[in-house]
Write a protein that holds these residues in place. Structure first.
Motif, PDB file in Angstrom:
ATOM      1  N   VAL A 286      54.483 -42.968 -44.154  1.00  0.00           N
ATOM      2  CA  VAL A 286      55.779 -43.650 -44.219  1.00  0.00           C
ATOM      3  C   VAL A 286      55.935 -44.356 -45.565  1.00  0.00           C
ATOM      4  N   GLU A 287      54.866 -44.975 -46.047  1.00  0.00           N
ATOM      5  CA  GLU A 287      54.926 -45.658 -47.343  1.00  0.00           C
ATOM      6  C   GLU A 287      55.232 -44.684 -48.471  1.00  0.00           C
ATOM      7  N   ASP A 290      58.815 -43.759 -48.313  1.00  0.00           N
ATOM      8  CA  ASP A 290      59.632 -44.818 -48.918  1.00  0.00           C
ATOM      9  C   ASP A 290      59.706 -44.635 -50.437  1.00  0.00           C
ATOM     10  N   GLU A 291      58.579 -44.285 -51.053  1.00  0.00           N
ATOM     11  CA  GLU A 291      58.558 -44.012 -52.492  1.00  0.00           C
ATOM     12  C   GLU A 291      59.445 -42.815 -52.820  1.00  0.00           C
ATOM     13  N   LYS A 302      64.990 -38.501 -46.069  1.00  0.00           N
ATOM     14  CA  LYS A 302      65.197 -39.553 -45.074  1.00  0.00           C
ATOM     15  C   LYS A 302      65.019 -39.012 -43.658  1.00  0.00           C
ATOM     16  N   ARG A 305      61.422 -38.721 -43.114  1.00  0.00           N
ATOM     17  CA  ARG A 305      60.877 -40.075 -42.971  1.00  0.00           C
ATOM     18  C   ARG A 305      61.072 -40.572 -41.540  1.00  0.00           C
TER      19      ARG A 305
END
Length: 380
Positions: A286-287, A290-291, A302, A305
Protein backbone atom coordinates in the motif's frame (compact mmCIF):
# COMPACT_ATOMS: atom_id res chain seq x y z
CA UNK A 1 12.25 -20.26 -48.21
CA UNK A 2 9.39 -22.22 -46.66
CA UNK A 3 11.52 -22.92 -43.59
CA UNK A 4 11.60 -19.22 -42.64
CA UNK A 5 8.97 -18.86 -39.95
CA UNK A 6 6.88 -15.75 -39.39
CA UNK A 7 8.42 -15.10 -35.94
CA UNK A 8 11.92 -15.26 -37.45
CA UNK A 9 11.02 -12.77 -40.18
CA UNK A 10 9.33 -10.50 -37.64
CA UNK A 11 12.49 -10.56 -35.54
CA UNK A 12 14.66 -9.56 -38.50
CA UNK A 13 12.38 -6.90 -39.99
CA UNK A 14 13.22 -4.07 -37.51
CA UNK A 15 16.93 -4.44 -38.24
CA UNK A 16 16.27 -4.40 -41.99
CA UNK A 17 14.05 -1.33 -41.61
CA UNK A 18 16.78 0.38 -39.60
CA UNK A 19 19.36 -0.24 -42.33
CA UNK A 20 17.14 1.36 -44.99
CA UNK A 21 16.35 4.39 -42.85
CA UNK A 22 20.04 4.83 -41.96
CA UNK A 23 20.88 4.77 -45.69
CA UNK A 24 18.52 7.67 -46.34
CA UNK A 25 15.14 6.11 -47.07
CA UNK A 26 12.18 7.91 -45.51
CA UNK A 27 10.38 5.91 -42.86
CA UNK A 28 7.08 5.29 -44.68
CA UNK A 29 8.72 4.22 -47.95
CA UNK A 30 11.25 2.07 -46.10
CA UNK A 31 8.54 0.20 -44.21
CA UNK A 32 6.62 -0.43 -47.43
CA UNK A 33 9.78 -1.81 -49.05
CA UNK A 34 10.51 -4.07 -46.06
CA UNK A 35 6.97 -5.46 -46.13
CA UNK A 36 7.36 -6.28 -49.84
CA UNK A 37 10.68 -8.01 -49.12
CA UNK A 38 9.05 -10.08 -46.39
CA UNK A 39 6.37 -11.21 -48.84
CA UNK A 40 9.10 -12.32 -51.27
CA UNK A 41 10.86 -14.13 -48.43
CA UNK A 42 7.74 -16.14 -47.68
CA UNK A 43 7.30 -17.03 -51.35
CA UNK A 44 10.97 -17.87 -52.07
CA UNK A 45 11.79 -21.53 -52.65
CA UNK A 46 15.34 -21.52 -51.24
CA UNK A 47 16.63 -20.03 -48.03
CA UNK A 48 19.74 -17.80 -48.38
CA UNK A 49 22.70 -18.31 -46.08
CA UNK A 50 22.33 -14.81 -44.63
CA UNK A 51 18.62 -14.07 -44.42
CA UNK A 52 19.03 -10.55 -43.08
CA UNK A 53 21.44 -9.56 -45.85
CA UNK A 54 19.02 -11.00 -48.42
CA UNK A 55 16.14 -9.03 -46.94
CA UNK A 56 18.20 -5.82 -46.91
CA UNK A 57 19.16 -6.28 -50.57
CA UNK A 58 15.60 -7.01 -51.71
CA UNK A 59 14.05 -4.24 -49.60
CA UNK A 60 16.63 -1.70 -50.84
CA UNK A 61 15.89 -2.62 -54.45
CA UNK A 62 12.17 -2.30 -53.75
CA UNK A 63 12.76 1.14 -52.27
CA UNK A 64 14.87 2.29 -55.22
CA UNK A 65 12.31 0.96 -57.71
CA UNK A 66 9.50 2.80 -55.94
CA UNK A 67 11.55 5.99 -55.74
CA UNK A 68 12.45 5.95 -59.43
CA UNK A 69 8.90 5.11 -60.48
CA UNK A 70 7.37 8.06 -58.65
CA UNK A 71 8.03 11.33 -60.47
CA UNK A 72 7.08 13.32 -57.39
CA UNK A 73 10.00 11.75 -55.52
CA UNK A 74 12.69 12.26 -58.17
CA UNK A 75 14.57 14.74 -56.05
CA UNK A 76 15.02 12.16 -53.31
CA UNK A 77 17.20 10.11 -55.67
CA UNK A 78 19.90 12.77 -55.43
CA UNK A 79 20.59 11.77 -51.85
CA UNK A 80 20.25 8.03 -52.33
CA UNK A 81 23.55 6.24 -52.63
CA UNK A 82 24.20 3.72 -55.35
CA UNK A 83 22.88 0.27 -54.58
CA UNK A 84 25.49 -1.56 -52.48
CA UNK A 85 26.86 -4.87 -53.59
CA UNK A 86 25.14 -7.87 -51.99
CA UNK A 87 27.02 -9.14 -49.00
CA UNK A 88 26.80 -9.92 -45.33
CA UNK A 89 24.49 -7.57 -43.43
CA UNK A 90 25.96 -5.33 -40.77
CA UNK A 91 26.00 -6.78 -37.27
CA UNK A 92 24.89 -3.40 -35.89
CA UNK A 93 21.48 -3.71 -34.23
CA UNK A 94 19.35 -0.81 -35.47
CA UNK A 95 16.23 -2.00 -33.67
CA UNK A 96 16.73 0.09 -30.54
CA UNK A 97 17.58 3.17 -32.62
CA UNK A 98 14.29 2.65 -34.43
CA UNK A 99 12.47 2.77 -31.09
CA UNK A 100 13.97 6.21 -30.50
CA UNK A 101 13.00 7.36 -33.99
CA UNK A 102 9.44 6.22 -33.39
CA UNK A 103 9.48 8.07 -30.06
CA UNK A 104 10.46 11.34 -31.73
CA UNK A 105 9.37 14.52 -29.89
CA UNK A 106 7.25 15.56 -32.88
CA UNK A 107 4.87 12.66 -32.16
CA UNK A 108 2.35 12.42 -29.37
CA UNK A 109 3.14 9.59 -26.92
CA UNK A 110 0.11 7.60 -28.14
CA UNK A 111 1.18 7.90 -31.77
CA UNK A 112 4.78 7.07 -30.91
CA UNK A 113 3.79 3.89 -29.09
CA UNK A 114 1.40 2.84 -31.85
CA UNK A 115 3.98 3.43 -34.59
CA UNK A 116 6.65 1.52 -32.71
CA UNK A 117 4.38 -1.44 -32.06
CA UNK A 118 3.49 -1.56 -35.75
CA UNK A 119 6.87 -0.90 -37.38
CA UNK A 120 9.26 -2.37 -34.83
CA UNK A 121 7.20 -4.61 -32.55
CA UNK A 122 5.52 -6.38 -35.44
CA UNK A 123 1.98 -6.12 -34.07
CA UNK A 124 -0.92 -5.75 -36.46
CA UNK A 125 -3.06 -2.64 -36.57
CA UNK A 126 -5.93 -4.72 -35.17
CA UNK A 127 -3.90 -5.78 -32.12
CA UNK A 128 -2.78 -2.21 -31.42
CA UNK A 129 -6.34 -0.91 -31.77
CA UNK A 130 -7.49 -3.51 -29.24
CA UNK A 131 -4.75 -2.46 -26.83
CA UNK A 132 -5.94 1.15 -27.05
CA UNK A 133 -9.66 0.27 -27.09
CA UNK A 134 -10.25 2.29 -30.28
CA UNK A 135 -11.68 1.29 -33.70
CA UNK A 136 -9.19 -0.26 -36.09
CA UNK A 137 -9.82 2.48 -38.70
CA UNK A 138 -8.94 5.14 -36.12
CA UNK A 139 -5.70 3.39 -35.22
CA UNK A 140 -4.80 2.91 -38.90
CA UNK A 141 -5.16 6.66 -39.47
CA UNK A 142 -3.06 7.42 -36.38
CA UNK A 143 -0.26 5.13 -37.54
CA UNK A 144 -0.40 6.52 -41.07
CA UNK A 145 -0.08 10.10 -39.81
CA UNK A 146 2.79 9.11 -37.52
CA UNK A 147 4.65 7.45 -40.40
CA UNK A 148 4.34 10.61 -42.47
CA UNK A 149 5.58 12.72 -39.58
CA UNK A 150 8.78 10.75 -39.00
CA UNK A 151 9.46 10.34 -42.71
CA UNK A 152 11.05 13.80 -42.71
CA UNK A 153 13.09 13.13 -39.56
CA UNK A 154 16.80 12.46 -39.93
CA UNK A 155 17.98 9.23 -38.37
CA UNK A 156 20.38 10.95 -35.97
CA UNK A 157 18.25 12.19 -33.08
CA UNK A 158 16.99 10.25 -30.10
CA UNK A 159 13.43 10.54 -28.93
CA UNK A 160 12.04 10.69 -25.42
CA UNK A 161 13.27 7.96 -23.06
CA UNK A 162 9.96 7.90 -21.18
CA UNK A 163 8.04 7.21 -24.38
CA UNK A 164 10.49 4.45 -25.32
CA UNK A 165 10.01 2.87 -21.88
CA UNK A 166 6.21 2.99 -22.16
CA UNK A 167 6.52 1.45 -25.61
CA UNK A 168 8.72 -1.37 -24.38
CA UNK A 169 6.37 -2.10 -21.50
CA UNK A 170 3.34 -2.22 -23.77
CA UNK A 171 5.21 -4.62 -26.08
CA UNK A 172 6.12 -6.73 -23.04
CA UNK A 173 2.53 -6.85 -21.83
CA UNK A 174 1.30 -7.82 -25.29
CA UNK A 175 3.76 -10.72 -25.27
CA UNK A 176 2.94 -11.63 -21.67
CA UNK A 177 -0.73 -11.96 -22.53
CA UNK A 178 0.08 -14.82 -24.88
CA UNK A 179 -1.46 -13.20 -27.98
CA UNK A 180 1.93 -12.35 -29.47
CA UNK A 181 5.01 -13.61 -27.68
CA UNK A 182 7.05 -10.41 -27.60
CA UNK A 183 7.96 -10.48 -23.91
CA UNK A 184 11.46 -11.90 -24.45
CA UNK A 185 12.16 -9.36 -27.20
CA UNK A 186 10.98 -6.50 -24.97
CA UNK A 187 13.33 -7.71 -22.22
CA UNK A 188 16.22 -7.99 -24.70
CA UNK A 189 15.68 -4.45 -25.98
CA UNK A 190 15.39 -3.10 -22.45
CA UNK A 191 18.71 -4.76 -21.58
CA UNK A 192 20.29 -3.05 -24.60
CA UNK A 193 18.80 0.27 -23.51
CA UNK A 194 20.00 -0.22 -19.93
CA UNK A 195 23.53 -0.96 -21.19
CA UNK A 196 23.57 2.22 -23.24
CA UNK A 197 21.73 4.66 -20.97
CA UNK A 198 22.49 5.32 -17.31
CA UNK A 199 18.92 5.95 -16.16
CA UNK A 200 17.28 4.52 -13.01
CA UNK A 201 13.86 4.23 -14.70
CA UNK A 202 15.36 2.07 -17.47
CA UNK A 203 16.71 -0.19 -14.73
CA UNK A 204 13.34 -0.06 -12.98
CA UNK A 205 11.55 -1.20 -16.12
CA UNK A 206 14.02 -4.04 -16.67
CA UNK A 207 13.55 -5.17 -13.07
CA UNK A 208 9.77 -5.01 -13.42
CA UNK A 209 9.82 -7.09 -16.60
CA UNK A 210 12.07 -9.73 -15.05
CA UNK A 211 9.92 -9.99 -11.92
CA UNK A 212 6.72 -10.37 -13.91
CA UNK A 213 8.29 -12.73 -16.43
CA UNK A 214 9.51 -14.94 -13.59
CA UNK A 215 5.88 -15.86 -12.83
CA UNK A 216 4.86 -16.48 -16.42
CA UNK A 217 4.64 -20.29 -16.38
CA UNK A 218 2.38 -20.28 -13.32
CA UNK A 219 -0.19 -17.76 -14.62
CA UNK A 220 -2.02 -20.16 -16.93
CA UNK A 221 -3.41 -23.56 -15.92
CA UNK A 222 -3.16 -26.65 -18.13
CA UNK A 223 -6.69 -26.03 -19.41
CA UNK A 224 -5.80 -22.48 -20.43
CA UNK A 225 -7.59 -20.78 -17.55
CA UNK A 226 -6.11 -17.85 -15.62
CA UNK A 227 -4.51 -18.59 -12.25
CA UNK A 228 -4.76 -15.64 -9.80
CA UNK A 229 -1.54 -14.59 -8.08
CA UNK A 230 -2.69 -15.92 -4.70
CA UNK A 231 -3.29 -19.38 -6.20
CA UNK A 232 -0.13 -19.70 -8.29
CA UNK A 233 2.37 -22.49 -7.64
CA UNK A 234 5.31 -20.43 -6.40
CA UNK A 235 7.70 -23.34 -6.80
CA UNK A 236 7.38 -22.77 -10.55
CA UNK A 237 8.56 -19.16 -10.35
CA UNK A 238 11.96 -18.45 -11.91
CA UNK A 239 14.11 -17.68 -8.87
CA UNK A 240 17.10 -16.58 -10.97
CA UNK A 241 15.02 -13.99 -12.80
CA UNK A 242 13.59 -12.81 -9.47
CA UNK A 243 17.07 -12.47 -7.94
CA UNK A 244 18.32 -10.52 -10.95
CA UNK A 245 15.27 -8.26 -10.94
CA UNK A 246 15.60 -7.51 -7.22
CA UNK A 247 19.33 -6.74 -7.55
CA UNK A 248 18.71 -4.36 -10.47
CA UNK A 249 15.87 -2.69 -8.57
CA UNK A 250 17.91 -2.21 -5.39
CA UNK A 251 20.70 -0.53 -7.36
CA UNK A 252 18.19 1.79 -9.03
CA UNK A 253 16.42 2.72 -5.80
CA UNK A 254 19.77 3.51 -4.17
CA UNK A 255 20.13 6.43 -6.59
CA UNK A 256 17.12 8.14 -4.96
CA UNK A 257 15.47 9.15 -8.24
CA UNK A 258 12.18 7.31 -7.88
CA UNK A 259 10.01 6.82 -10.95
CA UNK A 260 6.85 4.89 -11.74
CA UNK A 261 8.59 1.79 -13.10
CA UNK A 262 10.79 1.51 -10.00
CA UNK A 263 7.70 1.79 -7.79
CA UNK A 264 5.89 -0.89 -9.82
CA UNK A 265 8.96 -3.11 -9.62
CA UNK A 266 9.08 -2.65 -5.83
CA UNK A 267 5.48 -3.91 -5.59
CA UNK A 268 6.32 -6.89 -7.81
CA UNK A 269 9.40 -7.62 -5.66
CA UNK A 270 7.30 -7.72 -2.49
CA UNK A 271 4.98 -10.27 -4.11
CA UNK A 272 8.00 -12.31 -5.25
CA UNK A 273 9.54 -12.19 -1.78
CA UNK A 274 6.54 -13.79 -0.08
CA UNK A 275 6.86 -17.57 0.24
CA UNK A 276 3.06 -17.86 0.36
CA UNK A 277 0.23 -15.50 -0.51
CA UNK A 278 -0.62 -15.22 3.20
CA UNK A 279 2.88 -13.88 3.95
CA UNK A 280 2.59 -10.99 1.47
CA UNK A 281 3.53 -7.65 3.07
CA UNK A 282 0.41 -5.76 2.04
CA UNK A 283 1.17 -2.79 4.30
CA UNK A 284 4.37 -2.09 2.38
CA UNK A 285 2.58 -2.66 -0.91
CA UNK A 286 0.00 0.00 0.00
CA UNK A 287 2.86 2.39 0.81
CA UNK A 288 4.39 1.77 -2.61
CA UNK A 289 1.00 2.28 -4.24
CA UNK A 290 0.80 5.63 -2.44
CA UNK A 291 4.15 6.55 -4.03
CA UNK A 292 2.89 5.38 -7.41
CA UNK A 293 -0.32 7.43 -7.11
CA UNK A 294 1.77 10.51 -6.25
CA UNK A 295 3.91 9.90 -9.34
CA UNK A 296 1.16 9.13 -11.85
CA UNK A 297 -2.27 10.07 -10.44
CA UNK A 298 -3.47 7.13 -12.54
CA UNK A 299 -7.04 5.87 -11.96
CA UNK A 300 -5.87 2.33 -12.76
CA UNK A 301 -3.17 2.61 -10.09
CA UNK A 302 -5.79 3.83 -7.62
CA UNK A 303 -7.96 0.84 -8.51
CA UNK A 304 -5.11 -1.57 -7.79
CA UNK A 305 -4.38 0.34 -4.59
CA UNK A 306 -7.95 -0.31 -3.45
CA UNK A 307 -7.30 -4.04 -3.73
CA UNK A 308 -4.10 -3.69 -1.68
CA UNK A 309 -5.93 -1.62 0.96
CA UNK A 310 -8.55 -4.37 1.14
CA UNK A 311 -5.81 -6.90 1.88
CA UNK A 312 -3.91 -4.71 4.35
CA UNK A 313 -6.81 -3.09 6.27
CA UNK A 314 -9.77 -5.34 5.49
CA UNK A 315 -12.35 -5.52 2.69
CA UNK A 316 -14.50 -2.70 4.05
CA UNK A 317 -11.53 -0.35 3.84
CA UNK A 318 -10.93 -1.57 0.31
CA UNK A 319 -14.54 -0.89 -0.65
CA UNK A 320 -14.29 2.61 0.83
CA UNK A 321 -11.22 3.31 -1.31
CA UNK A 322 -13.01 1.83 -4.32
CA UNK A 323 -16.08 4.05 -3.77
CA UNK A 324 -13.95 7.11 -4.47
CA UNK A 325 -13.20 5.93 -8.02
CA UNK A 326 -15.16 6.09 -11.28
CA UNK A 327 -17.34 2.98 -11.64
CA UNK A 328 -16.65 2.96 -15.39
CA UNK A 329 -12.97 2.14 -14.87
CA UNK A 330 -11.94 -1.13 -16.53
CA UNK A 331 -12.07 -4.00 -13.99
CA UNK A 332 -13.79 -1.80 -11.36
CA UNK A 333 -16.68 -4.27 -11.17
CA UNK A 334 -14.33 -7.25 -10.82
CA UNK A 335 -12.53 -5.57 -7.91
CA UNK A 336 -15.86 -4.78 -6.27
CA UNK A 337 -16.90 -8.42 -6.66
CA UNK A 338 -13.71 -9.64 -4.99
CA UNK A 339 -13.99 -7.22 -2.07
CA UNK A 340 -17.67 -8.02 -1.50
CA UNK A 341 -16.79 -11.71 -1.43
CA UNK A 342 -14.17 -10.92 1.21
CA UNK A 343 -16.86 -9.26 3.35
CA UNK A 344 -19.00 -12.41 3.14
CA UNK A 345 -21.69 -10.91 0.90
CA UNK A 346 -21.60 -13.82 -1.53
CA UNK A 347 -24.87 -13.03 -3.30
CA UNK A 348 -23.75 -9.50 -4.18
CA UNK A 349 -20.31 -10.77 -5.16
CA UNK A 350 -21.76 -13.40 -7.52
CA UNK A 351 -23.89 -10.75 -9.23
CA UNK A 352 -20.89 -8.47 -9.65
CA UNK A 353 -18.70 -11.30 -10.98
CA UNK A 354 -21.35 -12.01 -13.64
CA UNK A 355 -21.51 -8.33 -14.57
CA UNK A 356 -17.71 -8.10 -14.67
CA UNK A 357 -17.56 -11.10 -17.00
CA UNK A 358 -19.67 -9.23 -19.54
CA UNK A 359 -17.17 -6.37 -19.40
CA UNK A 360 -14.03 -8.52 -19.54
CA UNK A 361 -11.43 -7.42 -22.14
CA UNK A 362 -10.31 -10.97 -22.93
CA UNK A 363 -11.84 -14.42 -23.26
CA UNK A 364 -9.58 -15.89 -20.57
CA UNK A 365 -10.55 -13.19 -18.09
CA UNK A 366 -14.23 -13.56 -18.95
CA UNK A 367 -14.11 -17.31 -18.34
CA UNK A 368 -12.30 -16.77 -15.04
CA UNK A 369 -14.96 -14.34 -13.80
CA UNK A 370 -17.78 -16.65 -14.92
CA UNK A 371 -16.20 -19.47 -12.90
CA UNK A 372 -16.03 -17.19 -9.85
CA UNK A 373 -19.71 -16.37 -10.18
CA UNK A 374 -20.62 -20.05 -10.63
CA UNK A 375 -18.55 -21.00 -7.59
CA UNK A 376 -20.44 -18.53 -5.38
CA UNK A 377 -23.84 -19.40 -6.83
CA UNK A 378 -23.27 -23.05 -5.96
CA UNK A 379 -22.37 -22.11 -2.38
CA UNK A 380 -24.99 -23.29 0.15
Amino acid sequence: MPSSSAPELRELSPGVLGVLVRRGADFAAAEDAVQEALVEAVRARERPADLKAWLVTVAWRKFLDATRADAARRRREDRVDAEPEPGRASDVDDTLQLYFLCAHPSLTPASAVALTLRAVGGLTTTQIAQAYLVPEATMAQRISRAKKTVSAVRFDRNGDVGTVLRTLYLVFNEGYSGDVDLAAEAIRLTRVLAAGIDHPEVAGLLALMLLHHARRTSRIAADGSLVPLAEQDRSRWDTEAIAEGVAILQAALARDRLGEFQAQAAIAALHADARTAAETDWVQIVEWFDELVALTDSPVVKLNRAVAVGEADGPQAGLKALSELDENLPRHTAVAAYLHERTGDLERAATLYTEAARQAPSLAERDHLIRQAARLNSHP
